[in-house]
Design an enzyme around this catalytic site. Structure first.
Site, PDB file in Angstrom:
ATOM      1  N   LEU A  18     -23.404  16.461  18.897  1.00 19.13           N
ATOM      2  CA  LEU A  18     -23.657  15.033  19.082  1.00 19.13           C
ATOM      3  C   LEU A  18     -22.347  14.280  19.334  1.00 19.13           C
ATOM      4  O   LEU A  18     -22.269  13.408  20.189  1.00 19.13           O
ATOM      5  CB  LEU A  18     -24.386  14.455  17.859  1.00 19.13           C
ATOM      6  CG  LEU A  18     -24.752  12.975  17.974  1.00 19.13           C
ATOM      7  CD1 LEU A  18     -25.657  12.709  19.172  1.00 19.13           C
ATOM      8  CD2 LEU A  18     -25.421  12.471  16.689  1.00 19.13           C
ATOM      9  N   LYS A  19     -21.322  14.659  18.594  1.00 20.89           N
ATOM     10  CA  LYS A  19     -20.016  14.020  18.790  1.00 20.89           C
ATOM     11  C   LYS A  19     -19.578  14.140  20.254  1.00 20.89           C
ATOM     12  O   LYS A  19     -19.214  13.151  20.891  1.00 20.89           O
ATOM     13  CB  LYS A  19     -18.981  14.697  17.887  1.00 20.89           C
ATOM     14  CG  LYS A  19     -17.563  14.240  18.125  1.00 20.89           C
ATOM     15  CD  LYS A  19     -16.571  15.147  17.410  1.00 20.89           C
ATOM     16  CE  LYS A  19     -15.139  14.751  17.699  1.00 20.89           C
ATOM     17  NZ  LYS A  19     -14.783  13.469  17.094  1.00 20.89           N
ATOM     18  N   ASN A 121     -18.299   8.798   1.705  1.00 20.81           N
ATOM     19  CA  ASN A 121     -17.299   8.532   2.738  1.00 20.81           C
ATOM     20  C   ASN A 121     -17.952   8.308   4.094  1.00 20.81           C
ATOM     21  O   ASN A 121     -17.293   8.379   5.124  1.00 20.81           O
ATOM     22  CB  ASN A 121     -16.294   9.687   2.819  1.00 20.81           C
ATOM     23  CG  ASN A 121     -15.394   9.694   1.597  1.00 20.81           C
ATOM     24  OD1 ASN A 121     -15.129   8.649   0.998  1.00 20.81           O
ATOM     25  ND2 ASN A 121     -14.936  10.870   1.206  1.00 20.81           N
ATOM     26  N   ILE A 435       5.470   2.962   6.573  1.00 21.71           N
ATOM     27  CA  ILE A 435       4.563   3.553   5.582  1.00 21.71           C
ATOM     28  C   ILE A 435       4.623   5.081   5.610  1.00 21.71           C
ATOM     29  O   ILE A 435       4.054   5.744   4.749  1.00 21.71           O
ATOM     30  CB  ILE A 435       3.130   3.029   5.808  1.00 21.71           C
ATOM     31  CG1 ILE A 435       3.113   1.507   5.851  1.00 21.71           C
ATOM     32  CG2 ILE A 435       2.159   3.507   4.747  1.00 21.71           C
ATOM     33  CD1 ILE A 435       3.711   0.814   4.639  1.00 21.71           C
ATOM     34  N   ASP A 603       1.183   8.008  -1.792  1.00 25.72           N
ATOM     35  CA  ASP A 603       0.098   7.238  -1.185  1.00 25.72           C
ATOM     36  C   ASP A 603      -1.183   7.357  -1.994  1.00 25.72           C
ATOM     37  O   ASP A 603      -1.598   8.463  -2.336  1.00 25.72           O
ATOM     38  CB  ASP A 603      -0.195   7.773   0.228  1.00 25.72           C
ATOM     39  CG  ASP A 603       0.920   7.445   1.206  1.00 25.72           C
ATOM     40  OD1 ASP A 603       1.521   6.369   1.076  1.00 25.72           O
ATOM     41  OD2 ASP A 603       1.170   8.272   2.107  1.00 25.72           O
ATOM     42  N   GLU A 609     -11.783   3.765  -3.057  1.00 29.89           N
ATOM     43  CA  GLU A 609     -13.005   4.466  -2.632  1.00 29.89           C
ATOM     44  C   GLU A 609     -13.713   5.188  -3.767  1.00 29.89           C
ATOM     45  O   GLU A 609     -14.903   5.445  -3.690  1.00 29.89           O
ATOM     46  CB  GLU A 609     -12.651   5.525  -1.585  1.00 29.89           C
ATOM     47  CG  GLU A 609     -12.281   4.937  -0.271  1.00 29.89           C
ATOM     48  CD  GLU A 609     -12.312   5.996   0.818  1.00 29.89           C
ATOM     49  OE1 GLU A 609     -11.682   5.745   1.830  1.00 29.89           O
ATOM     50  OE2 GLU A 609     -12.969   7.050   0.637  1.00 29.89           O
ATOM     51  N   HIS A 645       1.275   3.245  -1.681  1.00 30.81           N
ATOM     52  CA  HIS A 645       0.709   2.524  -0.540  1.00 30.81           C
ATOM     53  C   HIS A 645      -0.811   2.573  -0.612  1.00 30.81           C
ATOM     54  O   HIS A 645      -1.391   3.596  -0.957  1.00 30.81           O
ATOM     55  CB  HIS A 645       1.189   3.154   0.765  1.00 30.81           C
ATOM     56  CG  HIS A 645       0.389   2.711   1.948  1.00 30.81           C
ATOM     57  ND1 HIS A 645       0.459   1.441   2.442  1.00 30.81           N
ATOM     58  CD2 HIS A 645      -0.538   3.363   2.697  1.00 30.81           C
ATOM     59  CE1 HIS A 645      -0.391   1.336   3.463  1.00 30.81           C
ATOM     60  NE2 HIS A 645      -1.009   2.479   3.634  1.00 30.81           N
ATOM     61  N   HIS A 698      -3.740  -1.205  13.342  1.00 27.90           N
ATOM     62  CA  HIS A 698      -5.057  -0.831  13.880  1.00 27.90           C
ATOM     63  C   HIS A 698      -5.306  -1.487  15.223  1.00 27.90           C
ATOM     64  O   HIS A 698      -6.261  -1.166  15.908  1.00 27.90           O
ATOM     65  CB  HIS A 698      -6.156  -1.220  12.891  1.00 27.90           C
ATOM     66  CG  HIS A 698      -5.958  -0.591  11.551  1.00 27.90           C
ATOM     67  ND1 HIS A 698      -5.347  -1.257  10.511  1.00 27.90           N
ATOM     68  CD2 HIS A 698      -6.222   0.648  11.098  1.00 27.90           C
ATOM     69  CE1 HIS A 698      -5.271  -0.447   9.468  1.00 27.90           C
ATOM     70  NE2 HIS A 698      -5.795   0.712   9.792  1.00 27.90           N
TER      71      HIS A 698
HETATM   72  N1  GLN Z   1       1.927   7.984   4.655  1.00 26.97           N
HETATM   73  C1  GLN Z   1       0.722   7.943   5.396  1.00 26.97           C
HETATM   74  C2  GLN Z   1       1.014   7.570   6.836  1.00 26.97           C
HETATM   75  O1  GLN Z   1       1.949   6.852   7.043  1.00 26.97           O
HETATM   76  C3  GLN Z   1      -0.222   6.947   4.818  1.00 26.97           C
HETATM   77  C4  GLN Z   1      -1.525   6.927   5.554  1.00 26.97           C
HETATM   78  C5  GLN Z   1      -2.603   6.110   4.872  1.00 26.97           C
HETATM   79  O2  GLN Z   1      -2.346   5.353   3.978  1.00 26.97           O
HETATM   80  N2  GLN Z   1      -3.831   6.241   5.309  1.00 26.97           N
HETATM   81  O3  GLN Z   1       0.304   7.956   7.739  1.00 26.97           O
HETATM   82 ZN    ZN Z   2      -2.540   3.042   4.861  1.00 25.25          ZN
END
Ligand code: GLN
Ligand code: ZN
Length: 758
Positions: A18-19, A121, A435, A603, A609, A645, A698
């Site tokens: 399907l994907k 999820n 990050i 992280d 979640e 993070h 994003h």
């Molecule tokens: N250290 C991860 C990155 O920079 C953190 C990703 C995340 O928080 N989803 O991709």
């Molecule tokens: Zn993130």
């Protein structure tokens, strides 16, 4: 005969058919009818897999999402997506995915909001409501699939989302109250049930998982109203709940005028006997006895031990099913030919889970002797797992037993630490950082793939990754960032990378589970006690540090996130598994520190979640989750700086727990909320440093310097400026260098302006 049925089957296909069909269609490479053909084939195959059941679900299949399907059936797609151009399927995908003005196909529109389906999820498209929402029944999809199933000789049970849960899942787009729509909504439901009855349906599964959440009196009243209205429908309703206990809603659920009720007997096992006692004698009790959320074999003998007395009591009124839709597990274990055979023998995916269901039913109907061979094989598999030295590692048990509160405690309070860290790191005001990940180019992916397939040897692989790290460091120095990272080129996924190096994990090859639309994830399988035979990241980080005089930030995934994104054991509490992961991450943290790394980020992208469905259970979860994080992080010296993070923007309700993590710096997603979410941190007087995201990774948009300074000024209204960092929202791996470079230039320039203005 015991009735067996299924609540839903994975629709993505054992080969993710399907994907691929969806993506080909979206790319304009295949027609709508080609896509529909694949869908018809998949449904036929799925029904075939479910052929031994008394009743198989119909309408559980979806081209994108079952909630969006329900919105379509009810004629409640957002008006903005309507158009006289394009087909109805096109409209459906416009709501699902949005469409930008540049796209060749018709009609630019923003997508429906997507959010997590209860505590899974899986993500659904949020129904939209307003004061003038009208429902306009469109039963075509369901009727077609019902006809399809019946033509194939399937004993079909249509599946729909119940009216209360449908409203509960949605959001008002104005200041109206969505519950006010209930009477209108019920008209559409009544009509739908009539149509289904006309088309030959005897039973309809009506999903009301909202009943396992805390409902206030208005919502509870809505349940009563709804089912009294629907009781005249010419079908039998199976009121279906899953993912948790009914608790204070149990009596309500028992009393609703329906023909039967389904209870998730995996997560609400303690309520089974009460339900069996309370349920009026004309109602069916369907028990979800096979876990639809994990990948383990069911202990069939033990299940029969408690089912047999219930069958004696309820007779034919007892039905059997998996606990919830099998959407949340991979399709077929048969394909996993390269999995370690010992561990494979402990597993069951969707197809195997239905086999288990049939064995249970047969044992109830014809006695255990009728399935003696199957039961014996199951008993052996369960015993093999229970006794396996691969599952139980005494050294891990000892380490776990030796956990004390001190293990999670930094040596000094933040106010002392921050001074020592500053002496060591000499960072400017408004320090800039990222990050962790930098763009993952096709070339990097190829290098990893070649290494995995054995086409690249270890030395060559190390060299290639080091080249990438060197490039990444060079770029960051040119940009003028203050705290550098190695870029994560060696990581394919932030959980899998660690799982692969930990003892206690296996990986399936085809164990895909739908996350949303065409997107699937392949959660690693955590089967045993967790230990860390070797350092996992130290060499890469040390290499990166050797290339620069700037401080380098080591990069790890935290225990709670590893837990929440894996299939985990069901033979011990999640808490214990999480603490084991915490001990393994702690060892890595201490090794990094020993190697001279002054800043370590852990992280916890998935901390939120894991929150239980009921708020009254949050504290218990947060207690052990935060403890696990603290154990992983807080063994370091005062002068070592711990970052964490999180990539979401709801903190209000868990800010106390976040503060208890006691990370020296937290980086979070904020740019889209224009820093408003920092109000939570301000109101709480969050004590440590914060890096609110100023670049929304994003989106393809590249931020301008004044946008960044603007955001930082807003942040400084809420958090003292001396505790602010400047950084993107999340990792940069999905972006291209052409975007990342100018974006980070703006971030660095903005930080310089802010410093100058101080
Ligand atoms: N250290 C991860 C990155 O920079 C953190 C990703 C995340 O928080 N989803 O991709
Ligand atoms: Zn993130």
């Amino acid at each position: 005969m015991t009735v067996t049925h299924n609540l839903g089957y994975p629709r993505i296909g054992a080969r993710r058919e399907l994907k691929f069909a969806l993506e080909a269609h979206w790319n304009g490479e295949s027609s709508e009818s080609a896509l529909n053909e694949t869908a018809v084939k998949l449904r036929a195959q799925n029904w075939q897999h479910q052929g031994n059941l008394t009743l198989a679900p119909v309408g559980d299949f979806s081209l994108y999402d079952q909630v969006l399907d329900m919105s379509t059936t009810l004629g409640n797609l957002p008006e903005r997506a309507a158009s006289d151009k394009g087909s109805t399927l096109d409209e459906y995908f416009r709501v699902a995915r949005g469409r930008s003005p540049g796209d060749s196909a018709c009609c630019s529109v923003h997508a429906g909001e997507m959010t997590k389906w209860f505590d899974t999820n899986y993500h659904y498209i949020v129904p939209e409501f307003s004061a003038d929402t009208r429902f306009n029944l469109d039963p075509e999809r369901l009727l077609e699939q019902l006809a399809e199933a019946r033509a194939q000789g399937v004993a079909a049970k249509p599946v729909i989302i119940g009216p209360v849960t449908y409203l509960w899942l949605g959001k008002e787009k104005d200041d109206s109250q969505r519950l006010d729509l209930l009477p209108k909504l019920l008209l559409a439901y009544s009509e739908l049930l009539e149509k289904l009855a006309e088309a030959g349906a005897e039973w309809v599964q009506i999903d009301e998982p909202a009943l396992v959440t805390e409902l206030d009196s208005e919502w509870r009243h809505a349940c009563i109203l709804a089912y009294h209205e629907l009781k005249v429908a010419p079908v039998k309703l199976l009121l279906t709940t899953y993912f948790g206990e009914l608790r204070e809603n149990l009596q309500l659920a028992c009393e609703l005028p329906v023909a039967g009720i389904h209870l998730d007997a995996i997560s609400a096992r303690s309520e089974v006997s009460q339900l069996a006692d309370w349920l009026p004698p004309h109602k069916v009790l369907s028990l979800g006895v096979i876990n639809g959320r994990n990948v383990w074999k069911t202990d069939l003998n033990a299940t029969l031990d408690w089912l047999e007395p219930l069958r004696d009591k309820l007779g034919e009124r007892l039905w059997l099913a998996p606990s919830c839709s099998l959407l949340h597990v991979p399709v077929d274990l048969e394909r996993e030919t390269s999995l370690d055979p010992e561990i494979r023998n402990w597993l069951a995916f969707a197809r195997q889970k239905l086999d288990e269901l049939n064995i249970l039913a047969k044992a109830l109907d014809a006695g255990r002797d009728a399935v003696a061979g199957e039961l014996e094989a199951n008993r052996e598999a369960i015993a093999s797992r229970q006794g396996s030295p691969r599952v139980h590692n005494p050294a891990v048990a000892r380490a776990q037993a030796a956990i004390t509160p001190e293990l999670g405690q930094r040596k000094s309070p933040f106010s002392t630490r921050t001074k020592l860290q500053q002496e060591r790191l000499q960072l400017p005001k408004f320090p800039t950082t990222t990050i962790g990940s930098f763009p993952q180019t096709t070339e990097i992916r190829q290098v990893r793939r070649a290494f995995r397939q054995g086409d690249l040897d270890q030395d060559e692989y190390t060299k290639r990754i080091q080249e990438e790290i060197a490039y990444c460091i060079e770029q960051q120095e040119t940009l003028g960032l203050d705290v550098l990272v190695h870029g994560e080129a060696e990581r394919n996924d932030m959980v899998e990378y660690f799982g692969e190096q930990l003892e206690g994990y296996v990986f399936s090859r085809f164990g895909w589970v739908q996350s949303y639309g065409s997107r699937c994830v392949k959660p690693p399988i955590l089967f045993g006690d967790i230990s860390r035979p070797n350092a996992m990241t130290v060499d890469w980080i040390k290499y990166a540090q050797s290339l620069t005089d700037k401080p380098l930030k080591g990069m790890l995934t935290g225990p709670v996130t590893i837990l929440n994104w894996s299939f985990v054991r069901d033979d011990q509490p999640r808490k214990d598994t999480c603490l084991q992961l915490a001990l393994a991450v702690r060892e890595e943290v201490l090794d990094l520190e020993k190697a001279g790394v002054g800043i370590i980020q852990i992280d916890e992208a998935a901390l939120r979640e894991g929150l239980p469905l009921r708020q009254s259970d949050w504290e218990a979860y947060l207690d052990w989750a935060i403890e696990a994080f603290r154990i992983s992080a807080n063994g370091v010296k005062d002068e070592t700086q711990i970052h964490t993070h999180m990539c979401y923007s709801e903190f209000n309700d868990i800010i106390g727990a976040i503060a208890r993590m006691d990370a020296d710096v937290i980086t979070i997603e904020t740019s889209r909320s224009a820093m408003e979410l920092l109000d939570a941190f301000k109101g709480f007087e969050y004590p440590n440093d914060i890096g609110p995201g100023v670049y929304d990774i994003h989106s393809p948009n590249i931020p301008q310097v004044d946008q960044v300074t603007d955001l930082m000024h807003k942040a400084a209204e809420r958090i003292p400026a001396e505790r602010l960092w400047v950084n993107p929202d999340c990792g940069l791996k999905t972006r291209r260098w052409e975007e990342v470079t100018p974006a980070l230039e703006a971030v660095v320039a903005a930080a310089r302006e802010l410093r100058a203005a101080q």
